[in-house]
Design a protein around this motif. Structure first.
Motif, mmCIF file in Angstrom:
data_model
loop_
_atom_site.group_PDB
_atom_site.id
_atom_site.type_symbol
_atom_site.label_atom_id
_atom_site.label_comp_id
_atom_site.label_asym_id
_atom_site.label_seq_id
_atom_site.Cartn_x
_atom_site.Cartn_y
_atom_site.Cartn_z
ATOM 1 N N GLY A 148 -3.763 -1.438 -3.673
ATOM 2 C CA GLY A 148 -3.458 -0.348 -2.754
ATOM 3 C C GLY A 148 -2.258 0.478 -3.173
ATOM 4 O O GLY A 148 -1.834 1.377 -2.428
ATOM 5 N N ASN B 279 -2.036 -5.121 -7.399
ATOM 6 C CA ASN B 279 -1.793 -4.520 -6.080
ATOM 7 C C ASN B 279 -2.654 -3.271 -5.950
ATOM 8 O O ASN B 279 -2.212 -2.148 -6.207
ATOM 9 C CB ASN B 279 -0.314 -4.167 -5.921
ATOM 10 C CG ASN B 279 0.594 -5.382 -6.054
ATOM 11 O OD1 ASN B 279 0.851 -6.098 -5.090
ATOM 12 N ND2 ASN B 279 1.087 -5.618 -7.271
ATOM 13 N N SER C 2 0.835 -1.184 0.000
ATOM 14 C CA SER C 2 0.000 0.000 0.000
ATOM 15 C C SER C 2 0.876 1.242 0.000
ATOM 16 O O SER C 2 1.857 1.317 0.737
ATOM 17 C CB SER C 2 -0.912 0.021 1.237
ATOM 18 O OG SER C 2 -1.716 1.182 1.254
#
Length: 370
Positions: free
Chosen positions: A71, A69, A43
């Motif tokens: 985030g 991914n 993140s």
């Protein structure tokens, strides 16, 4: 040249066979284990700048990486290699793309503002021909020797029907149109690749050293900013000629470059042949994988103007989340899946399995200060 840490890359030519498979479905493990069905724990936002030659590849890479991914945001701005290196030194880019690696003087200074230590990771991420393209209606391809290319860009040959050009291209209907060379006005590794080629193979016709800045004092040439600028300038003017990453060659006419007794058109396969014959530089850090490409030593069938563009990061970051994102992104870019994505988007030559393994060892060094 004997390599101290790595075997010479011997099979890179095979990697450019572009019978590429489709990207791995989201519910199956990606090649090299770069993605899995597990939800990503990454993140954060990472800012990057650099080589515009990597533009199409970076778009493909960031889109897929961010899809896997959710985030993560990767902000890659194609500012040009020179600006990217300046930003990395200043600390405003967490990683960069660059069409040349940092040189020995820059490494010795060790002033990388994004990094906790002077140690950096440089990996070959994008291998592509630099195409010599032109805009001449009715002419799709031309044979040119290194000396003629040098004289054209040094403004020593003024018109397209010059006898020296016509002698090599008897079947082409060459007009008396003025030649307008287009060059990169910004500091560019693509310029470095092109001028290194000219200085290496045509030293008598090209009285300049290689470098990222265009060396000719021009009177009728045209300056353009970044890869997109060269593409626009060549397309806008009849009689123009420029050098550009092959992913942007489009429908322009293109030059088959003289290599020995033959003329070799650009292709990912032919560029890979040149890089395959090149050793990795000695005396660099463990994660610093840099090719020593010699255009004058191009083997038969190799295209002698090949760009090896790098991704450059810190070995040690202050922020753990930044280190994790950069490491994971580099792992994806260098994976079979990532390299195939770039090949499909930009026509680049994927890294060989052997080189991917070496790159993986270098990328594994990316972390945080202990």
């Amino acid at each position: 040249m004997k390599l101290s840490r790595f075997a010479q890359i011997g099979a890179l030519g095979a990697v450019a066979a572009l019978a590429l498979t489709a990207c791995t479905p989201a519910n199956e493990p990606a090649p090299d284990g770069d993605a899995s069905g597990d939800a990503s724990s990454l993140s954060g936002t990472v800012n990057a700048t650099g080589a515009s030659s990597q533009g199409a590849a970076q778009q493909a890479w960031t889109a897929e990486f961010q899809n896997t991914n959710g985030g993560v945001t990767i902000n890659y701005q194609p500012t040009g290699s020179g600006t990217g290196r300046e930003n990395f030194i200043a600390g405003s880019s967490e990683f960069i793309g660059s069409d040349r690696a940092f040189n020995e003087e820059e490494l010795a200074a060790g002033e990388f503002g994004s990094c906790v230590t002077p140690d950096i990771v440089e990996i070959p991420a994008y291998i592509s021909p630099v195409a010599v393209v032109f805009n001449l209606p009715g002419v799709e391809t031309l044979n040119l020797t290194p000396d003629l290319i040098a004289q054209i860009f040094d403004e020593k040959i003024a018109t397209w029907n010059d006898p020296a050009i016509a002698a090599l291209n008897p079947d082409a209907e060459l007009p008396a149109t003025n030649i307008t060379p287009v060059y990169r006005g910004d500091a560019s590794g693509t310029t470095g690749t092109f001028t290194e080629y000219l200085a290496s193979v045509a030293p008598e016709a090209w009285p300049y050293e290689d470098g990222d800045e265009w060396p000719v004092s021009t009177t009728r040439s045209e300056s353009a900013q970044q890869t997109s600028g060269v593409e626009s300038a060549v397309g806008a003017g009849e009689g123009t000629i420029g050098y550009i990453d092959a992913s942007r060659a489009g429908d322009f006419g293109s030059v088959a470059v003289g290599v020995g007794e033959e003329f070799v058109p650009f292709s990912a396969e032919a560029a890979a042949e040149l890089v395959a014959s090149s050793p990795l530089a000695e005396g660099r850090g463990e994660g610093d994988l840099v090719f020593e490409v010699d255009p004058a030593a191009a083997p038969a069938g190799a295209y002698p103007i090949a760009l090896v563009s790098y991704l450059i990061a810190c070995e040690q970051y202050e922020d753990e989340s930044t280190a994790d994102i950069v490491r994971s992104y580099f792992e994806y870019v260098a994976s079979e899946e990532g390299q195939n994505a770039a090949a499909e988007a930009a026509g680049s030559a994927p890294l060989s399995a052997d080189l991917r393994s070496q790159v993986a060892d270098a990328v594994a060094l990316i972390g945080t200060a202990q």
